[in-house]
Design a protein around this motif. Structure first.
Motif, PDB file in Angstrom:
ATOM      1  N   ALA A  65       0.669  -5.061 -22.666  1.00 59.40           N
ATOM      2  CA  ALA A  65      -0.444  -5.683 -22.394  1.00 59.40           C
ATOM      3  C   ALA A  65      -1.330  -4.573 -21.675  1.00 59.40           C
ATOM      4  CB  ALA A  65      -0.304  -7.096 -21.567  1.00 59.40           C
ATOM      5  N   ALA A  66      -0.942  -4.076 -20.744  1.00 61.70           N
ATOM      6  CA  ALA A  66      -1.972  -3.078 -20.031  1.00 61.70           C
ATOM      7  C   ALA A  66      -2.318  -1.796 -21.182  1.00 61.70           C
ATOM      8  CB  ALA A  66      -1.233  -2.479 -18.744  1.00 61.70           C
ATOM      9  N   ILE A  67      -1.147  -1.580 -21.862  1.00 69.96           N
ATOM     10  CA  ILE A  67      -1.843  -0.558 -22.798  1.00 69.96           C
ATOM     11  C   ILE A  67      -2.773  -0.903 -23.920  1.00 69.96           C
ATOM     12  CG2 ILE A  67      -0.730   0.718 -24.924  1.00 69.96           C
ATOM     13  CD1 ILE A  67       2.119   1.006 -22.980  1.00 69.96           C
ATOM     14  N   GLY A  82      -0.420   7.068 -17.240  1.00 74.27           N
ATOM     15  CA  GLY A  82       0.496   6.492 -16.104  1.00 74.27           C
ATOM     16  C   GLY A  82      -0.289   5.747 -15.286  1.00 74.27           C
ATOM     17  N   PRO A  83      -1.347   6.634 -14.511  1.00 66.37           N
ATOM     18  CA  PRO A  83      -1.945   6.032 -13.333  1.00 66.37           C
ATOM     19  C   PRO A  83      -2.813   4.855 -13.746  1.00 66.37           C
ATOM     20  CG  PRO A  83      -1.910   8.317 -13.170  1.00 66.37           C
ATOM     21  CD  PRO A  83      -1.448   8.237 -14.450  1.00 66.37           C
ATOM     22  N   ARG A  84      -3.556   5.009 -14.879  1.00 65.66           N
ATOM     23  CA  ARG A  84      -4.340   3.838 -15.367  1.00 65.66           C
ATOM     24  C   ARG A  84      -3.541   2.725 -15.718  1.00 65.66           C
ATOM     25  NH1 ARG A  84      -8.485   6.759 -19.625  1.00 65.66           N
ATOM     26  NH2 ARG A  84     -10.018   7.490 -18.165  1.00 65.66           N
ATOM     27  N   LEU A  85      -2.392   2.762 -16.340  1.00 67.08           N
ATOM     28  CA  LEU A  85      -1.271   1.574 -16.571  1.00 67.08           C
ATOM     29  C   LEU A  85      -0.984   1.096 -15.189  1.00 67.08           C
ATOM     30  CD1 LEU A  85       0.915   2.847 -19.276  1.00 67.08           C
ATOM     31  CD2 LEU A  85      -0.770   0.944 -19.409  1.00 67.08           C
ATOM     32  N   ARG A 143       0.430   3.743  -5.600  1.00 67.40           N
ATOM     33  CA  ARG A 143       1.076   5.059  -5.020  1.00 67.40           C
ATOM     34  C   ARG A 143       2.645   4.827  -4.881  1.00 67.40           C
ATOM     35  NH1 ARG A 143      -1.687   6.516  -0.159  1.00 67.40           N
ATOM     36  NH2 ARG A 143      -3.469   7.459  -1.600  1.00 67.40           N
ATOM     37  N   GLU A 144       3.156   3.710  -4.357  1.00 65.68           N
ATOM     38  CA  GLU A 144       4.410   3.259  -4.039  1.00 65.68           C
ATOM     39  C   GLU A 144       5.308   3.620  -5.251  1.00 65.68           C
ATOM     40  OE1 GLU A 144       4.800  -0.736  -2.295  1.00 65.68           O
ATOM     41  OE2 GLU A 144       3.413   0.035  -0.789  1.00 65.68           O
ATOM     42  N   LEU A 182      -1.119   9.632  -5.819  1.00 70.26           N
ATOM     43  CA  LEU A 182      -2.279   8.928  -6.420  1.00 70.26           C
ATOM     44  C   LEU A 182      -3.393   8.956  -5.405  1.00 70.26           C
ATOM     45  CD1 LEU A 182      -3.645   7.472  -8.983  1.00 70.26           C
ATOM     46  CD2 LEU A 182      -3.185   5.292  -7.673  1.00 70.26           C
ATOM     47  N   THR A 183      -4.634   9.537  -5.480  1.00 69.87           N
ATOM     48  CA  THR A 183      -5.595   9.423  -4.622  1.00 69.87           C
ATOM     49  C   THR A 183      -6.601   8.324  -4.702  1.00 69.87           C
ATOM     50  OG1 THR A 183      -7.039  10.798  -5.958  1.00 69.87           O
ATOM     51  CG2 THR A 183      -5.419  12.134  -4.590  1.00 69.87           C
ATOM     52  N   SER A 184      -7.235   7.974  -3.689  1.00 75.87           N
ATOM     53  CA  SER A 184      -8.142   6.995  -3.582  1.00 75.87           C
ATOM     54  C   SER A 184      -9.364   7.244  -4.569  1.00 75.87           C
ATOM     55  CB  SER A 184      -8.978   6.739  -2.151  1.00 75.87           C
ATOM     56  OG  SER A 184      -7.767   6.275  -1.515  1.00 75.87           O
ATOM     57  N   GLN A 185      -9.710   8.625  -4.726  1.00 69.69           N
ATOM     58  CA  GLN A 185     -10.763   9.066  -5.440  1.00 69.69           C
ATOM     59  C   GLN A 185     -10.646   8.946  -7.030  1.00 69.69           C
ATOM     60  OE1 GLN A 185     -14.047   9.860  -4.608  1.00 69.69           O
ATOM     61  NE2 GLN A 185     -14.291   9.723  -6.877  1.00 69.69           N
ATOM     62  N   ALA A 186      -9.162   9.163  -7.365  1.00 75.13           N
ATOM     63  CA  ALA A 186      -8.906   8.841  -8.695  1.00 75.13           C
ATOM     64  C   ALA A 186      -8.874   7.282  -9.136  1.00 75.13           C
ATOM     65  CB  ALA A 186      -7.338   9.215  -8.921  1.00 75.13           C
TER      66      ALA A 186
END
Length: 142
Positions: free
Chosen positions: A12-14, A26-29, A51-52, A57-61
């Motif tokens: 569904a996310a994809i 991966g990060p967007r998913l 991030r877990e 993963l950065t906050s800026q990303a």
């Protein structure tokens, strides 16, 4: 959670990303799946939870992702005076309740008011929001 449910949420996310023309990463998913789990999350909570699972993963990303998600209508942003803004997946129209003690936000199934006809000549109204303010059950008990 059952393996089938996880796979279904991922698919569904994809599909959400593809539907709005964003590249699937991966990060967007992961950020979309965290938002799909529910609740109203600020950038720090989103980053920590994703991030877990991802490792890094950065906050800026996450800020950059949310900007794209907002521009494409995937998510909505709710500004909380005195607290960081929170985000949720876009969905059916609803209003919000805001706890003035801790900043907790809950969805409220309530129609937005119709803009008044007088006093707003030459305005092009795009919507209206109601924010119910009070103390959540946890803050009332404290």
């Amino acid at each position: 959670m059952a393996r089938e449910a996880v796979a279904s949420e991922r698919e569904a996310a994809i599909q959400r990303l593809r539907d709005v023309g964003l590249r699937v990463t991966g990060p967007r998913l992961e950020v979309l799946q965290v938002l799909a789990a529910g609740g109203h999350l600020d950038v720090e909570a989103l980053t920590a939870t994703a991030r877990e699972r991802l490792g890094t993963l950065t906050s800026q990303a996450v800020y950059d992702m949310l900007r794209h998600f907002l521009e494409t209508g995937l998510v909505t942003k709710f500004d909380r005076p005195g607290w960081p803004a929170v985000f949720e997946l876009s969905g059916p129209p609803h209003q919000h309740a805001l706890c003035t003690g801790c900043g907790r936000v809950e969805n409220v199934d309530h129609e937005a008011p119709v803009a008044p006809g007088e006093g707003l000549e030459n305005w092009d109204m795009i919507g209206a929001d109601i924010v119910f303010k009070g103390l959540c059950p946890d803050c009332r008990r404290a």
